[in-house]
Design an enzyme around this catalytic site. Structure first.
Site, PDB file in Angstrom:
ATOM      1  N   CYS A 153       0.825  -1.215   0.000  1.00 39.23           N
ATOM      2  CA  CYS A 153       0.000   0.000   0.000  1.00 39.23           C
ATOM      3  C   CYS A 153       0.856   1.260   0.000  1.00 39.23           C
ATOM      4  CB  CYS A 153      -0.946  -0.007   1.196  1.00 39.23           C
ATOM      5  SG  CYS A 153      -2.161  -1.341   1.119  1.00 39.23           S
ATOM      6  N   CYS A 206      -0.281 -11.812  17.180  1.00 40.59           N
ATOM      7  CA  CYS A 206      -0.619 -12.004  15.764  1.00 40.59           C
ATOM      8  C   CYS A 206      -1.772 -11.087  15.366  1.00 40.59           C
ATOM      9  CB  CYS A 206      -1.032 -13.442  15.496  1.00 40.59           C
ATOM     10  SG  CYS A 206       0.174 -14.672  16.032  1.00 40.59           S
ATOM     11  N   SER A 207      -1.729 -10.620  14.118  1.00 38.33           N
ATOM     12  CA  SER A 207      -2.780  -9.736  13.622  1.00 38.33           C
ATOM     13  C   SER A 207      -4.058 -10.525  13.352  1.00 38.33           C
ATOM     14  CB  SER A 207      -2.318  -9.028  12.353  1.00 38.33           C
ATOM     15  OG  SER A 207      -1.844  -9.975  11.412  1.00 38.33           O
ATOM     16  N   HIS A 239      -7.311  -6.332   9.615  1.00 39.11           N
ATOM     17  CA  HIS A 239      -6.189  -6.544   8.697  1.00 39.11           C
ATOM     18  C   HIS A 239      -6.606  -6.082   7.309  1.00 39.11           C
ATOM     19  CE1 HIS A 239      -2.736  -7.923   6.674  1.00 39.11           C
ATOM     20  NE2 HIS A 239      -2.339  -8.794   7.569  1.00 39.11           N
TER      21      HIS A 239
END
Lengths: 382, 141
Positions: free
Chosen positions: A84, A207-208, A334
């Site tokens: 991105c 963790c995401s 996410h």
């Protein structure tokens, strides 16, 4: 020619984030795109560049559905979670070259409801080398591939799980202030320490999330940006960087150093600012350790000092460098870090609500992807 | 080897550049690429030497000895085929030849894991035509 102050973020748009959108990825991306275009005060027909995310959605889909009469520029920036911010660099370059005026950059996914990340990566060409030589040995998912970087950092520098936990806790506290975050319950360090081990040293709360939704932005030439609906957020400096041994972490000479370490000095030099000038930072957070390592690679603290840096409260709202004021990938959603760009724009416009950093004028956003690709943009209120 | 003969883990898809590596494992040898131009050893297998750009390659047998560079202990099954192995330790190892490898490490208690711990490579035929390396405690150099 430098890309310094050649482009600006003029519009941002987000769908609701969830674990099950019940909609197609394309329809999510079209909704976020329309919102971003409207936020900029543009019409869809003004869009003459598009940089789709590698999600099965292509430039043609935007031409067809938005009714774009003359798309002059399309590209992809396949850097995983660094895509991105790398796309912002690509867009500003295309604009500065005179190819186009308003570039739409959409990201969207049904990351929770369709195809979890752990399984999806096996199909990605960036994971081909790992797929042949490491996945058959049981090193399958990013959590496992990245964990040795964190473990080595812990062994070399004394970094602790509780220090990683501080990143998760701080990020959750920020998500609680955001009306569009998937995670809405508070988290303590004890909650983090009690969360189940995934791949040591990563616990579940390191963790995401896996999320459904979409986020899109519009990048415009800095001159045109001044005439649009919202104050422009000017891209002062932007860069991408690829780590040594970009396909496999195992072979990297220093596995505690990302591609960002190469990109960051370029972005700071282009922007002409110093670290003390940064009021707020949105740091890609697929894992807690990835935030800590980037804070070091960016130069906010020395290599190995990321643990004490975050433990000091520096990254909290009200701290020296508020980080992930929206709740990040860890606790908002996410969205491949496009939500980080959207949050930085809100911060620099003064639209960040309860998470607003007072008098935020200059901010920074990063991406981290695949086996250590990095990207960074420094922006200011226009 | 699976008792039922069905192997449900991820399997490699060798390329023309890596086939000798996989064939070497099947013969119980850990083979590394040595550049035919400048002699530099590289891993994982690939077509070109990044130093001299030669595409000539010879394959040399590694000693199989190394020391731990880092590790992770996996408690979550990211693939159905590894469910029965949990928890398992994956070690990144500095080989004597100057390159690294990654494999499962057996026979080292979690609290004995440390950077620099000597290990050596063993081989295990997991299915017809597929032998994988794993690591065991080694002798100090």
């Amino acid at each position: 020619m430098s890309l310094r102050e050649k482009g600006a973020i003029t519009g941002v748009g987000e769908t609701a984030y969830s674990r099950e959108s019940g909609r197609s990825v394309l329809s999510l991306q079209l909704e976020a795109s329309l919102k971003a275009i409207e936020d900029a005060g543009l019409k869809p027909t003004d869009i003459d560049g598009v940089i789709p995310y590698a999600s099965g959605v292509v430039a043609e889909d935007f031409i067809t559905n938005l009714g774009l009469p003359d798309l002059r520029f399309s590209a992809v920036t396949p850097l995983g979670g660094a895509s991105c911010v790398a796309a912002v660099q690509c867009a500003v370059a295309a604009i500065a070259a005179g190819i186009c005026n308003h570039v739409l950059i959409p990201v969207g996914r049904n990351g929770a409801s369709q195809g979890r990340i752990g399984m999806r990566v096996q199909q990605m060409p960036q994971f081909r080398v790992v797929g042949e030589f490491e996945m058959p040995l049981g090193a399958i998912a990013p959590a496992q591939l990245y964990a040795p970087m964190a473990r080595r950092h812990m062994e070399l520098y004394g970094t602790t799980s509780r220090q990683l936990g501080e990143i998760a806790v701080s990020t959750r506290a920020n998500a609680m202030l955001n009306g569009n975050a998937v995670m809405t319950k508070p988290m303590t360090i004890e909650d983090h320490q009690a969360s189940r081990m995934i791949s040591d040293p990563f616990r579940l709360f390191d963790c995401s999330l896996e999320s459904d939704g979409s986020c899109a932005i519009v990048v415009s030439g800095v001159e045109r940006a001044r005439d649009l609906r919202k104050p422009p957020v000017v891209v002062m400096g932007v860069a991408e960087g690829h780590p040594d041994s970009p396909s496999v972490i195992t072979q990297r000479p220093d596995m505690t150093r990302f591609g960002l370490a190469k990109a960051a000095p370029r972005a700071f030099e282009m922007a002409g600012v110093k670290h003390d000038d940064i009021d707020v930072a949105e740091i890609y957070d697929c894992f807690t350790f990835v935030v800590m390592c980037q804070l070091e690679d960016l130069g906010f603290c020395k290599k190995g000092e990321g643990g004490p840096f975050v433990e000091s409260g520096a990254i909290r709202l009200g701290g020296k460098l508020p980080v992930n004021t929206h709740g990040g990938l860890l606790s908002q959603a996410h969205m491949v870090g496009m939500n980080h760009i959207a949050e930085l724009v809100r911060q620099l416009r003064g639209e960040a609500g309860k998470a607003q950093v007072r008098d935020a004028e200059i901010g920074l956003v990063t991406g981290y992807g695949d086996m250590g690709d990095g990207s960074v943009a420094i922006m200011r209120r226009g | 080897m699976s008792a039922t003969g069905t192997y449900n883990k991820l399997v490699p898809e060798p390329t023309p550049h890596s086939a000798p590596y996989w064939e070497g494992l099947n013969r119980g040898k850990l083979l590394l690429q040595k550049c035919g131009g400048c002699g530099e050893i590289r891993h994982y297998p690939r077509p070109m030497c990044p130093s001299c750009h030669s595409m000539e390659v010879e394959w040399v047998e590694a000693s199989g000895r190394g020391v731990i560079h880092s590790w992770t202990i996996t408690h979550h099954a990211f693939h159905p085929g590894v469910r029965d192995d949990l928890p398992y330790t994956l070690a990144t190892v500095d080989l004597e030849e100057g390159v690294r490898m990654l494999a499962q490490l057996r026979g080292v208690p979690d609290d004995k894991l440390r950077i620099g711990l000597p290990v050596r490579v063993e081989f295990e035929t997991v299915k017809e035509g597929l032998t994988l390396p794993y690591l065991v405690p080694g002798e100090p150099a």
